[in-house]
Design an enzyme around this catalytic site. Structure first.
Site, PDB file in Angstrom:
ATOM      1  N   ARG A 140      34.453  40.314  38.576  1.00 20.76           N
ATOM      2  CA  ARG A 140      35.126  39.753  39.750  1.00 20.76           C
ATOM      3  C   ARG A 140      34.214  38.765  40.449  1.00 20.76           C
ATOM      4  NH1 ARG A 140      39.213  43.240  41.365  1.00 20.76           N
ATOM      5  NH2 ARG A 140      39.564  42.174  43.333  1.00 20.76           N
ATOM      6  N   LYS A 147      42.660  42.435  49.216  1.00 18.22           N
ATOM      7  CA  LYS A 147      43.950  42.060  49.814  1.00 18.22           C
ATOM      8  C   LYS A 147      44.317  42.988  50.957  1.00 18.22           C
ATOM      9  CE  LYS A 147      46.365  41.247  45.872  1.00 18.22           C
ATOM     10  NZ  LYS A 147      47.549  41.060  45.028  1.00 18.22           N
ATOM     11  N   GLU A 187      50.001  40.649  41.767  1.00 16.09           N
ATOM     12  CA  GLU A 187      50.996  41.503  42.387  1.00 16.09           C
ATOM     13  C   GLU A 187      51.407  40.807  43.693  1.00 16.09           C
ATOM     14  OE1 GLU A 187      49.821  45.525  43.259  1.00 16.09           O
ATOM     15  OE2 GLU A 187      51.782  45.925  44.138  1.00 16.09           O
TER      16      GLU A 187
HETATM   17  P1  ATP Z   1      45.295  44.732  44.056  1.00 17.41           P
HETATM   18  O1  ATP Z   1      45.630  44.943  42.627  1.00 17.41           O
HETATM   19  O2  ATP Z   1      44.468  45.787  44.670  1.00 17.41           O
HETATM   20  O3  ATP Z   1      46.436  44.330  44.906  1.00 17.41           O
HETATM   21  P2  ATP Z   1      43.919  42.428  43.074  1.00 17.41           P
HETATM   22  O4  ATP Z   1      42.942  41.579  43.829  1.00 17.41           O
HETATM   23  O5  ATP Z   1      43.538  43.004  41.771  1.00 17.41           O
HETATM   24  O6  ATP Z   1      44.317  43.504  44.131  1.00 17.41           O
HETATM   25  P3  ATP Z   1      46.149  41.196  41.763  1.00 17.41           P
HETATM   26  O7  ATP Z   1      47.311  40.533  42.371  1.00 17.41           O
HETATM   27  O8  ATP Z   1      46.389  42.358  40.897  1.00 17.41           O
HETATM   28  O9  ATP Z   1      45.210  41.579  42.958  1.00 17.41           O
HETATM   29  O10 ATP Z   1      45.260  40.119  41.008  1.00 17.41           O
HETATM   30  C1  ATP Z   1      45.785  39.190  40.087  1.00 17.41           C
HETATM   31  C2  ATP Z   1      44.716  38.796  39.112  1.00 17.41           C
HETATM   32  O11 ATP Z   1      43.611  38.231  39.796  1.00 17.41           O
HETATM   33  C3  ATP Z   1      44.208  39.992  38.343  1.00 17.41           C
HETATM   34  O12 ATP Z   1      44.136  39.644  36.980  1.00 17.41           O
HETATM   35  C4  ATP Z   1      42.856  40.247  38.933  1.00 17.41           C
HETATM   36  O13 ATP Z   1      41.984  40.789  38.007  1.00 17.41           O
HETATM   37  C5  ATP Z   1      42.420  38.848  39.387  1.00 17.41           C
HETATM   38  N1  ATP Z   1      41.487  38.952  40.501  1.00 17.41           N
HETATM   39  C6  ATP Z   1      41.697  39.544  41.683  1.00 17.41           C
HETATM   40  N2  ATP Z   1      40.598  39.496  42.461  1.00 17.41           N
HETATM   41  C7  ATP Z   1      39.660  38.829  41.758  1.00 17.41           C
HETATM   42  C8  ATP Z   1      38.299  38.457  41.998  1.00 17.41           C
HETATM   43  N3  ATP Z   1      37.679  38.755  43.140  1.00 17.41           N
HETATM   44  N4  ATP Z   1      37.644  37.770  41.031  1.00 17.41           N
HETATM   45  C9  ATP Z   1      38.258  37.455  39.889  1.00 17.41           C
HETATM   46  N5  ATP Z   1      39.519  37.786  39.588  1.00 17.41           N
HETATM   47  C10 ATP Z   1      40.227  38.469  40.493  1.00 17.41           C
END
Ligand code: ATP
Ligand code: MG
Length: 560
Positions: free
Chosen positions: A262, A272, A36
């Site tokens: 994660r 984030k 995102e």
């Molecule tokens: P949010 O959705 O709260 O903004 P997010 O960290 O999930 O935070 P995204 O931009 O949705 O951010 O993440 C993009 C991809 O990265 C998603 O598929 C998510 O699962 C993966 N991702 C995010 N954080 C991690 C992490 N700590 N370890 C592994 N994969 C991650």
């Protein structure tokens, strides 16, 4: 870590894909990385990137980059640009064009209409609080919304008018009609569309209704022909809903959701929202501050793409949650820099040395290897003169026996140069040692002295030739191993006030030609990287400390 440099470690997803390919379930895999654009990517995203792009590489498939842009208020072009740059910097290339979930807004709207027509979606007017009340809880079934039995015609009319902007923000939502008593709360008539008059960075003011993440995500995967929709474990409970949409909509393909855990790192925050707070409130200089766990920050700090990919591989892909020791990240970084960073000398805390038996105006130039183990990295030139700078910590008055650096009456080797002996010290009025008077043994260049052993080696620079540089010394941004997990204490309380110290270093003159992002091992000090943005500005040299030389992780591994 038995896997070699380029073969990724096996994991359950790789194994599954191998089996599916062997069984001929599909010709080619398609994965996707779906950030995102509401912040910069961090080290956790690197793991997801390495996994998704890595699988595509290994199995000759493709990995899409798709911006999951269903929350326009929080998203921006700056984030889109930074994400693209970070993925490329890590060394990956997405398949075809960049995709946006917003590319599919028309199609998603059409799918919603399909659901209404088949009696599987309805327009609901419960407000947020009522909605919560009707949803029930983990132990209690929900109740049907009073709007659940609207006719197809009425739902079609209302949804069309939601889109046309006839209703206020939040006045109505479109919901799937699934099961208000489902044990999985995600199936209790989830929201598909909300009314939100928000300007969108891609679609402008075309829409005043936006699809929910759950409704948009799987269908976008299906539209793109994604075979494996890999996400983190918190989406496990959403999988039945993901599948419900795929089964109940005329989508062009049948993607499969697979979850993995994660990446969590100690001494590090990877939310984030919290990273944004650090930036917005000025605790760091920006998203790319070298203390940040963002890819932009790690890059500026001196991390290499190879070291991050190696680290992600070492961290592994599993379904069990855990916290990885940040020492492992440093280990992967050092392993790369040890092999690939040229050596240089820089004195951070100087004390003057005068070689009293060296001719006043003489200057010698020593040609020495840039890397002790890699001739291909070439050579460098070190000027040597009567006055030198060494690190003040490499001298000690009344030193204990085991002190193998410089002390009065004893000898030490200057790295790549002669053996010197400290004959006398000069003190200021306060009694501080300000200069060391030494002699050198001209017979010791490149050879051991006759008849005696000199144990210590210290680094130095020629004082008249030394070039000053701004040196930024970094420590962990947080003082607590788990800054994020103490419910009583705000994570900001753990921000390390000593995470940045700025000093002047005196460098060998060859560093004058260093380019931004050039990395070096400052011998005996640590690994440093010329700052990506500030180095070379106004002819100033700026080096960031990337990581120290001592590897605590390797030590722990040996013991274990
Ligand atoms: P949010 O959705 O709260 O903004 P997010 O960290 O999930 O935070 P995204 O931009 O949705 O951010 O993440 C993009 C991809 O990265 C998603 O598929 C998510 O699962 C993966 N991702 C995010 N954080 C991690 C992490 N700590 N370890 C592994 N994969 C991650
Ligand atoms: Mg997310």
């Amino acid at each position: 870590m038995s896997n070699t440099e380029n073969t990724p470690a096996p994991n359950f997803i790789r194994t599954l894909i191998q089996e599916e390919l062997a069984a001929g379930q599909y010709e080619q895999i398609v994965t996707r990385f779906p950030p995102e654009p509401n912040g910069y990517l961090h080290i956790g995203h690197a793991k997801s990137i390495c996994l998704n792009f890595g699988l595509a590489e290994q199995f000759d498939g493709g990995c899409n980059l798709r911006f999951d842009d269903t929350n326009p208020e929080k998203e921006s072009q700056e984030y889109i640009d930074s994400i693209k740059a970070d993925v490329e910097w890590l060394g990956f290339q997405w398949a075809g064009n960049i995709h946006f979930t917003s590319d599919y807004f028309d199609q998603l709207y059409g799918y919603a209409v399909e659901l209404i027509k088949s009696g599987k979606a309805y327009v609901c007017e419960l407000n947020a609080e009522q909605m919560r009340e009707y949803r029930g809880s983990l132990t209690e079934a929900g109740k049907d919304s009073p709007f659940r039995d609207r006719s197809v015609e009425e739902n079609l009319d209302l949804f069309e008018r939601m889109r046309a902007g006839e209703f206020d923000d939040g006045a109505k939502v479109l919901r799937a009609k699934i099961d208000m008593s489902a044990p999985n709360i995600n199936l209790r008539d989830p929201i598909l569309y909300r009314i939100r008059r928000a300007h969108h960075h891609q679609t402008g003011d075309k829409w005043c209704i936006y699809p929910s993440y759950d409704f948009a995500h799987g269908q976008s995967d299906a539209i793109e022909g994604v075979t494996h929709s890999i996400c983190t474990l918190e989406f496990e409970d959403h999988r039945p809903l993901y599948n419900w949409f795929i089964e109940n909509l005329p989508v062009p393909s049948q993607p499969k959701q697979i979850e993995f855990s994660r990446l969590n790192l100690n001494y590090t925050v990877t939310s984030k929202r919290k990273l944004k707070q650090l930036v917005d409130e000025g605790h760091v200089a920006g998203w790319d501050d070298p203390r940040m766990p963002t890819l932009a920050g790690l890059r500026r700090r001196g991390y290499t793409p190879a070291s991050l990919r190696k680290f992600c591989d070492m961290a592994g892909v599993t379904r069990s949650d855990g916290v990885v020791d940040v020492a492992m990240l440093y280990h992967a970084l050092r392993a790369d820099l040890e092999e690939n960073a040229p050596r240089a000398m820089c004195v951070l805390n100087p004390i003057k040395v005068t070689i009293t038996n060296y001719p006043e105006d003489q200057v010698e130039e020593f040609t020495v290897p840039s890397h002790p183990a890699n001739e291909a990295m070439g050579e460098r030139t070190l000027p040597f003169s009567r006055t030198l700078l060494i690190d003040a910590e490499d001298f000690m008055e009344d030193a204990p026996k085991k002190f193998f650096r410089l002390t009065q009456g004893k000898e030490v080797r200057l790295r790549n140069s002669y053996v010197i002996k400290c004959e006398d010290v000069v003190k200021d009025e306060q009694g501080e040692v300000v200069e060391l008077l030494c002699t050198y043994d001209p017979e010791t260049l490149g050879k051991n002295p006759e008849g005696r052993k000199v144990k210590g080696v210290i680094h130095w620079v020629s004082e008249p030739h030394a070039v000053p540089a701004e040196v930024r010394l970094y420590e962990n941004l947080f003082t607590d191993p788990n800054p994020d997990s103490n419910k009583e204490v705000d994570f900001l309380e753990y921000v390390n006030p000593e995470s940045l110290a700025v000093t002047t270093g005196y460098c060998e003159p060859g560093l004058l030609t260093a380019a931004p992002e050039d990395r070096f091992q400052f011998e005996r000090v640590g690994y440093f990287c010329a700052d990506r943005f500030d180095h070379g500005k106004d002819d100033k040299l700026v080096f960031n400390k990337t990581v120290g030389l001592k590897d605590s992780w390797a030590k722990i591994q040996k013991k274990g």
